[in-house]
Design a protein around this motif. Structure first.
Motif, PDB file in Angstrom:
ATOM      1  N   MET A 118       1.066  -1.235   0.135  1.00  0.00           N
ATOM      2  CA  MET A 118      -0.141   0.218   0.181  1.00  0.00           C
ATOM      3  C   MET A 118       0.251   1.226  -0.246  1.00  0.00           C
ATOM      4  O   MET A 118       0.538   2.114  -0.370  1.00  0.00           O
ATOM      5  CB  MET A 118      -0.762   0.122   1.648  1.00  0.00           C
ATOM      6  N   LEU A 119       1.847   1.217   0.325  1.00  0.00           N
ATOM      7  CA  LEU A 119       2.854   2.956   0.754  1.00  0.00           C
ATOM      8  C   LEU A 119       3.659   2.783  -0.094  1.00  0.00           C
ATOM      9  O   LEU A 119       3.795   3.964  -1.222  1.00  0.00           O
ATOM     10  CB  LEU A 119       3.992   2.113   2.136  1.00  0.00           C
ATOM     11  N   LEU A 120       3.446   1.332  -1.203  1.00  0.00           N
ATOM     12  CA  LEU A 120       4.563   1.362  -2.818  1.00  0.00           C
ATOM     13  C   LEU A 120       3.413   1.754  -4.152  1.00  0.00           C
ATOM     14  O   LEU A 120       3.868   3.133  -4.355  1.00  0.00           O
ATOM     15  CB  LEU A 120       5.181   0.150  -3.054  1.00  0.00           C
ATOM     16  N   ARG A 121       2.365   1.497  -3.791  1.00  0.00           N
ATOM     17  CA  ARG A 121       1.417   2.270  -3.937  1.00  0.00           C
ATOM     18  C   ARG A 121       1.239   3.481  -4.236  1.00  0.00           C
ATOM     19  O   ARG A 121       0.982   4.654  -5.497  1.00  0.00           O
ATOM     20  CB  ARG A 121       0.046   1.541  -4.331  1.00  0.00           C
ATOM     21  N   ALA A 122       1.246   4.097  -2.956  1.00  0.00           N
ATOM     22  CA  ALA A 122       0.390   5.261  -2.661  1.00  0.00           C
ATOM     23  C   ALA A 122       1.649   6.071  -2.913  1.00  0.00           C
ATOM     24  O   ALA A 122       1.896   7.418  -3.613  1.00  0.00           O
ATOM     25  CB  ALA A 122       0.212   5.864  -1.399  1.00  0.00           C
ATOM     26  N   LEU A 123       2.813   5.991  -3.075  1.00  0.00           N
ATOM     27  CA  LEU A 123       3.699   6.418  -2.891  1.00  0.00           C
ATOM     28  C   LEU A 123       4.541   6.544  -4.605  1.00  0.00           C
ATOM     29  O   LEU A 123       4.485   7.958  -5.644  1.00  0.00           O
ATOM     30  CB  LEU A 123       5.657   6.397  -2.789  1.00  0.00           C
ATOM     31  N   ALA A 124       3.791   6.308  -5.547  1.00  0.00           N
ATOM     32  CA  ALA A 124       3.183   5.287  -7.013  1.00  0.00           C
ATOM     33  C   ALA A 124       2.665   6.904  -7.280  1.00  0.00           C
ATOM     34  O   ALA A 124       2.651   7.709  -8.304  1.00  0.00           O
ATOM     35  CB  ALA A 124       3.430   4.746  -7.599  1.00  0.00           C
ATOM     36  N   ARG A 125       1.817   7.193  -7.141  1.00  0.00           N
ATOM     37  CA  ARG A 125       0.528   7.541  -7.029  1.00  0.00           C
ATOM     38  C   ARG A 125       1.283   9.085  -6.877  1.00  0.00           C
ATOM     39  O   ARG A 125       0.404  10.425  -7.103  1.00  0.00           O
ATOM     40  CB  ARG A 125      -0.369   7.377  -6.816  1.00  0.00           C
ATOM     41  N   GLN A 126       1.521   9.809  -5.291  1.00  0.00           N
ATOM     42  CA  GLN A 126       2.410  10.636  -5.709  1.00  0.00           C
ATOM     43  C   GLN A 126       3.392  11.468  -6.035  1.00  0.00           C
ATOM     44  O   GLN A 126       3.091  12.435  -5.942  1.00  0.00           O
ATOM     45  CB  GLN A 126       2.546  10.259  -3.864  1.00  0.00           C
ATOM     46  N   GLY A 127       3.442   9.895  -6.847  1.00  0.00           N
ATOM     47  CA  GLY A 127       4.576  10.294  -7.514  1.00  0.00           C
ATOM     48  C   GLY A 127       6.379  10.453  -7.616  1.00  0.00           C
ATOM     49  O   GLY A 127       7.390  11.618  -7.625  1.00  0.00           O
ATOM     50  N   SER A 128       6.526  10.039  -6.204  1.00  0.00           N
ATOM     51  CA  SER A 128       7.692  10.339  -5.424  1.00  0.00           C
ATOM     52  C   SER A 128       8.368   9.116  -5.636  1.00  0.00           C
ATOM     53  O   SER A 128       8.442   8.038  -4.906  1.00  0.00           O
ATOM     54  CB  SER A 128       7.264  10.464  -3.771  1.00  0.00           C
ATOM     55  N   ASP A 129       8.902   9.681  -6.756  1.00  0.00           N
ATOM     56  CA  ASP A 129       9.682   8.653  -7.461  1.00  0.00           C
ATOM     57  C   ASP A 129      11.273   8.426  -6.751  1.00  0.00           C
ATOM     58  O   ASP A 129      11.613   7.425  -6.898  1.00  0.00           O
ATOM     59  CB  ASP A 129      10.184   8.754  -9.122  1.00  0.00           C
ATOM     60  N   GLN A 130      12.533   8.826  -6.074  1.00  0.00           N
ATOM     61  CA  GLN A 130      13.353   8.939  -5.745  1.00  0.00           C
ATOM     62  C   GLN A 130      13.020   7.738  -4.139  1.00  0.00           C
ATOM     63  O   GLN A 130      13.645   6.931  -3.847  1.00  0.00           O
ATOM     64  CB  GLN A 130      13.873   9.948  -5.449  1.00  0.00           C
ATOM     65  N   PRO A 131      12.290   8.921  -2.899  1.00  0.00           N
ATOM     66  CA  PRO A 131      11.392   8.078  -2.322  1.00  0.00           C
ATOM     67  C   PRO A 131      10.898   6.434  -2.884  1.00  0.00           C
ATOM     68  O   PRO A 131      11.717   5.549  -1.695  1.00  0.00           O
ATOM     69  CB  PRO A 131      10.966   9.121  -1.741  1.00  0.00           C
ATOM     70  N   LEU A 132      10.599   6.287  -3.819  1.00  0.00           N
ATOM     71  CA  LEU A 132      10.004   4.926  -4.010  1.00  0.00           C
ATOM     72  C   LEU A 132      11.243   4.066  -4.651  1.00  0.00           C
ATOM     73  O   LEU A 132      10.709   2.418  -3.407  1.00  0.00           O
ATOM     74  CB  LEU A 132       8.323   5.034  -4.740  1.00  0.00           C
ATOM     75  N   VAL A 133      11.921   4.228  -4.980  1.00  0.00           N
ATOM     76  CA  VAL A 133      13.100   3.492  -5.322  1.00  0.00           C
ATOM     77  C   VAL A 133      14.170   2.867  -4.242  1.00  0.00           C
ATOM     78  O   VAL A 133      14.236   2.035  -3.980  1.00  0.00           O
ATOM     79  CB  VAL A 133      14.212   4.055  -6.898  1.00  0.00           C
ATOM     80  N   SER A 134      14.207   4.332  -3.448  1.00  0.00           N
ATOM     81  CA  SER A 134      14.904   4.128  -2.095  1.00  0.00           C
ATOM     82  C   SER A 134      14.440   2.881  -0.860  1.00  0.00           C
ATOM     83  O   SER A 134      15.063   2.154  -1.088  1.00  0.00           O
ATOM     84  CB  SER A 134      15.255   5.390  -1.336  1.00  0.00           C
ATOM     85  N   ARG A 135      13.265   3.114  -1.139  1.00  0.00           N
ATOM     86  CA  ARG A 135      12.674   2.032  -0.185  1.00  0.00           C
ATOM     87  C   ARG A 135      12.257   0.807  -1.180  1.00  0.00           C
ATOM     88  O   ARG A 135      11.991  -0.446  -0.154  1.00  0.00           O
ATOM     89  CB  ARG A 135      11.013   2.996   0.353  1.00  0.00           C
ATOM     90  N   PHE A 136      12.159   0.523  -2.076  1.00  0.00           N
ATOM     91  CA  PHE A 136      11.224  -0.382  -2.752  1.00  0.00           C
ATOM     92  C   PHE A 136      12.140  -1.516  -3.817  1.00  0.00           C
ATOM     93  O   PHE A 136      11.618  -2.442  -3.993  1.00  0.00           O
ATOM     94  CB  PHE A 136       9.915   0.235  -3.126  1.00  0.00           C
ATOM     95  N   ASP A 137      12.991  -1.120  -4.246  1.00  0.00           N
ATOM     96  CA  ASP A 137      14.115  -1.713  -5.023  1.00  0.00           C
ATOM     97  C   ASP A 137      14.691  -2.689  -4.745  1.00  0.00           C
ATOM     98  O   ASP A 137      14.977  -3.687  -5.360  1.00  0.00           O
ATOM     99  CB  ASP A 137      14.818  -0.366  -5.865  1.00  0.00           C
ATOM    100  N   GLY A 138      14.726  -3.105  -3.318  1.00  0.00           N
ATOM    101  CA  GLY A 138      15.490  -4.687  -2.497  1.00  0.00           C
ATOM    102  C   GLY A 138      13.632  -5.588  -2.753  1.00  0.00           C
ATOM    103  O   GLY A 138      14.715  -6.026  -2.543  1.00  0.00           O
ATOM    104  N   ASP A 139      13.110  -4.328  -2.283  1.00  0.00           N
ATOM    105  CA  ASP A 139      11.609  -5.856  -2.535  1.00  0.00           C
ATOM    106  C   ASP A 139      11.294  -6.337  -4.172  1.00  0.00           C
ATOM    107  O   ASP A 139      11.213  -7.737  -4.408  1.00  0.00           O
ATOM    108  CB  ASP A 139      10.484  -4.980  -2.198  1.00  0.00           C
ATOM    109  N   ALA A 140      11.139  -5.409  -5.079  1.00  0.00           N
ATOM    110  CA  ALA A 140      11.395  -5.578  -6.516  1.00  0.00           C
ATOM    111  C   ALA A 140      13.011  -6.458  -6.619  1.00  0.00           C
ATOM    112  O   ALA A 140      12.036  -7.778  -7.408  1.00  0.00           O
ATOM    113  CB  ALA A 140      11.738  -4.190  -7.207  1.00  0.00           C
ATOM    114  N   GLN A 141      13.966  -6.706  -6.102  1.00  0.00           N
ATOM    115  CA  GLN A 141      14.061  -7.309  -6.568  1.00  0.00           C
ATOM    116  C   GLN A 141      14.748  -8.776  -6.078  1.00  0.00           C
ATOM    117  O   GLN A 141      15.332  -9.611  -6.615  1.00  0.00           O
ATOM    118  CB  GLN A 141      16.355  -6.720  -6.517  1.00  0.00           C
ATOM    119  N   GLN A 142      13.816  -8.821  -5.343  1.00  0.00           N
ATOM    120  CA  GLN A 142      13.819 -10.289  -4.405  1.00  0.00           C
ATOM    121  C   GLN A 142      12.489 -11.680  -4.843  1.00  0.00           C
ATOM    122  O   GLN A 142      11.903 -11.031  -6.342  1.00  0.00           O
ATOM    123  CB  GLN A 142      12.893  -9.892  -3.128  1.00  0.00           C
TER     124      GLN A 142
END
Length: 511
Positions: free
Chosen positions: A288-312
């Protein structure tokens, strides 16, 4: 509650009146009469336990502790005094102090049904779910008309067998104490989770009448409005609860979802971020946080928080897609391309350990000091699995399970490691032991997958169908059955469960 018996002493009469006031949810009156008696010359020790109980009932733990620790308990009141001291410690999260106090109370009166309810609550808080069930059973045996005991046993039945099985316990408790707020609240919540919304509203109205300051009816009605898609109404109702549920994870998630629906994305991000910080392994909250950050347009915070998740290996295509799109907007085309390619070709994967901040070399020291405690063993086991040391992880997981046989989660962890080592039959045995203690959706997912992996399709269908009968609003059970029946001969059954999912806005497996 019956009044004092004829011929009782003045002190017994006073205690009985104070107890009656507490039972009718008027602890202030109990405190007033008890303090007045002390001022009139009655021994403080004679009333210490009852005064402490009255203060705790008002929520004043500091003053209650001060009173209880200021002297001794008069003969015949020791069990009550030590029980209240234990309840204060339990409310403050000091489980060892609570256990010590309850042990003292047991020495004075092992047949106190209320004490066994408190012990059941302590054991449940400590993860000893099987031992909690045993204590609750003992409380009911000692006093089958103890509404608190019936309510707590109902809570455990709900965890152990399902929603429908818990209802008779709450109903039996309400026959004894029809105006008990805690019972009414649990009964209403269970009815709501079963989809019996009209009945839930009736119980909520009753709860609001008997306890006007209780915020739980408003929270339950906000949940109901949210499920019905009435976002503005749900937000209005939830706001009426004030700060009562500020730190409750379910309320934080609900608030975030409602703000997201209402277009208040910044507020939604704050709510989801707070929940993720409270529960970093809560994958639903992370999504849900990922989805909200994406809709907010916060690209840098999004990749900082979730790039690790996306690699799993357990990353969803949705996660990979959103992180990939953010990298794309940030000009990192190579990173974006790799993730978008993965998202375009989703593939099945087996179980994988969640992330750990440190490796086994760092976590090993704390594990050695507490190998039988989940907070030290679980991160160490995850680190071992990440490093491919599966046999060592199994040894650690089995040790944790054997040291905590009453904790369902310990059995699940041992089973998860077995699954990762390819021992599906052994994992199923662990899952079944866990399910005997606490049968919830995480257990259901594991058992369904293990049974189907072993070719026991009929057993899986039967088990998941029984779970759905007990928990008729379970989306997980519906999704498992829809996926299982999508390619088989059970067209009518697939159609029914698919319609139920579609009515709830859920995707349906193609047939």
């Amino acid at each position: 509650m019956a009044g004092p018996a004829a011929g009782a002493s003045r002190l017994d009469t006073l205690r009985a009146k104070a107890q009656a006031a507490i039972e009718r949810r008027d602890p202030v009156s109990a405190e007033v009469m008890l303090r007045a008696a002390v001022r009139s010359g009655t021994s403080e020790d004679a009333l210490r336990a009852h005064l402490g109980e009255a203060l705790l009932a008002q929520g004043d733990r500091i003053e209650a502790r001060k009173v209880l620790e200021a002297g001794a308990f008069a003969p015949g009141t020791e069990s009550l005094g030590w029980r209240v001291r234990g309840q204060i410690a339990l409310a403050e999260g000091n489980l060892q102090a609570a256990a010590n106090a309850f042990d003292m109370a047991l020495r004075s009166n092992p047949g106190d049904s209320d004490l066994w309810v408190a012990i059941a609550a302590l054991r449940f808080s400590g993860g000893e779910q099987l031992q909690s069930i045993e204590a609750a059973d003992r409380a009911v045996q000692l006093n089958p008309r103890n509404a608190r005991a019936l309510a707590f046993r109902g809570l455990l039945i709900r965890e152990q067998y399902g929603l429908a099985a818990a209802l008779p316990w709450f109903e039996e408790g309400l026959k004894v104490q029809p105006d008990d707020p805690a019972l009414l609240g649990e009964y209403a919540a269970t009815l709501g989770d079963m989809g019996q919304y009209r009945a839930m509203l009736i119980v909520c109205r009753k709860l609001a009448q008997v306890d006007p300051k209780n915020p739980r009816p408003a929270f339950l009605q906000a949940v109901l409005a949210a499920r019905a898609g009435e976002t503005d109404l749900a937000r209005t109702i939830l706001q009426r609860t004030g700060a009562a549920f500020r730190d409750m994870p379910a309320a934080i998630l609900l608030a975030g979802v409602l703000e997201y629906r209402a277009g208040n994305i910044n507020v939604a991000v704050e709510q989801f971020d707070r929940l993720v910080r409270m529960q970093p392994d809560n994958l639903e909250a992370r999504q849900m946080l990922l989805r909200a950050l994406a809709r907010q347009g916060s690209d840098q915070p999004l990749v900082s928080r979730f790039d690790g998740d996306a690699q799993q290996p357990w990353a969803t295509p949705y996660t990979q897609k959103l992180v990939g799109q953010s990298w794309q907007r940030l000009g990192q085309k190579q990173r974006a391309g790799a993730l978008l390619a993965l998202a375009a070709k989703p593939h099945a994967h087996g179980p994988a350990p969640l992330l750990t901040e440190f490796g086994s070399a760092v976590l090993g020291a704390t594990y050695t000091d507490g190998p039988n405690r989940a907070q030290t063993a679980v991160p160490f086991i995850r680190a071992l699995l990440k490093e491919g040391r599966k046999d060592e992880a199994q040894t650690a997981a089995d040790r944790l399970r054997d040291a905590n046989p009453g904790a369902a989660e310990a059995h699940l962890l041992a089973g998860d490691v077995r699954i990762m080592r390819g021992d599906v039959a052994g994992a199923l045995a662990d899952y079944q032991n866990g399910a005997a203690i606490r049968f919830n959706e995480p257990v259901l997912r594991r058992m369904d997958a293990a049974l189907r992996a072993l070719g026991r399709v009929r057993d899986a269908d039967s088990m998941t169908s029984r779970y759905l009968a007990q928990n008729p609003q379970s989306l997980v059970a519906m999704q498992l059955l829809a996926a299982a029946w999508a390619s088989g001969p059970r067209r009518d059954a697939w159609t029914a469960v698919s319609r139920a999912l579609a009515a709830r806005g859920q995707p349906v497996s193609a047939r």
